[in-house]
Design a protein around this motif. Sequence first.
Motif, short mmCIF file in Angstrom:
data_model
loop_
_atom_site.label_atom_id
_atom_site.label_comp_id
_atom_site.label_asym_id
_atom_site.label_seq_id
_atom_site.Cartn_x
_atom_site.Cartn_y
_atom_site.Cartn_z
N ASN A 1 0.82 -1.21 0.00
CA ASN A 1 0.00 0.00 0.00
C ASN A 1 0.86 1.26 0.00
OD1 ASN A 1 -2.68 -1.26 0.19
ND2 ASN A 1 -1.82 -2.07 2.08
N LEU A 2 2.14 1.08 -0.26
CA LEU A 2 3.05 2.22 -0.24
C LEU A 2 2.63 3.34 -1.20
CD1 LEU A 2 5.57 3.34 1.09
CD2 LEU A 2 6.91 2.29 -0.74
N PRO A 3 2.14 3.04 -2.41
CA PRO A 3 1.70 4.15 -3.27
C PRO A 3 0.62 5.02 -2.60
CG PRO A 3 1.89 2.16 -4.57
CD PRO A 3 2.05 1.75 -3.12
N GLY B 1 -0.46 9.43 6.07
CA GLY B 1 -1.61 9.61 6.95
C GLY B 1 -2.69 8.58 6.64
N TYR B 2 -3.60 8.40 7.56
CA TYR B 2 -4.71 7.47 7.38
C TYR B 2 -6.01 8.25 7.44
CZ TYR B 2 -8.20 3.89 8.28
OH TYR B 2 -9.32 3.10 8.22
N VAL B 3 -6.72 8.22 6.33
CA VAL B 3 -8.05 8.81 6.24
C VAL B 3 -8.97 7.68 5.77
CG1 VAL B 3 -9.48 10.57 5.15
CG2 VAL B 3 -7.06 11.06 5.66
N PRO B 4 -9.87 7.23 6.61
CA PRO B 4 -10.67 6.05 6.28
C PRO B 4 -11.32 6.08 4.89
CG PRO B 4 -11.03 6.61 8.57
CD PRO B 4 -10.20 7.72 7.96
N ALA B 5 -11.93 7.19 4.51
CA ALA B 5 -12.59 7.26 3.20
C ALA B 5 -11.58 7.14 2.06
CB ALA B 5 -13.39 8.55 3.07
N VAL B 6 -10.40 7.73 2.24
CA VAL B 6 -9.36 7.66 1.21
C VAL B 6 -8.82 6.23 1.13
CG1 VAL B 6 -7.05 8.50 0.57
CG2 VAL B 6 -8.76 10.09 1.47
N TRP B 7 -8.63 5.59 2.28
CA TRP B 7 -8.18 4.20 2.32
C TRP B 7 -9.20 3.30 1.63
CZ3 TRP B 7 -4.49 0.82 2.62
CH2 TRP B 7 -4.78 -0.51 2.91
#
Length: 127
Positions: free
Chosen positions: A75-77, A85-91
């Motif tokens: 998931n590096l890209p 950062g972690y944004v649930p919707a983006v993830w």
Amino acid sequence: MAVLFFATTRLFAEPPNLSRLKQEIISYVESGAYDRELAAAAAPAAQFIAERAARRTPGERLTLILDIDETVLSNLPSMRANDFGYVPAVWDAWVARAEAPAISATLAVFQSARKLGVEIVFITGRR
């Protein structure tokens, strides 16, 4: 009159700078060291699977269990695009696009295991 002296000692080291750590991760990956270390970790696994498959008894079923994120898929890209950062919707959108590349060292283990007739099970925390 009594005078008290207190010596202070740092009990905890200052945490590393987050920007520096992010750059160290990027440098580590881009240098090729990450891929080399993954390959070095995967080689004994592939060897073990081959040796175990060679000892399989008639009718015995062997299974290789692999985690998805950062074991099978990178998931590096996405991490880099989001500044780690972690944004649930983006993830969730990243996962839905199914763009995560396979980790080549694990892919080689997977392919070898399949050729040897080993069943593969994937586990994940993904939805």
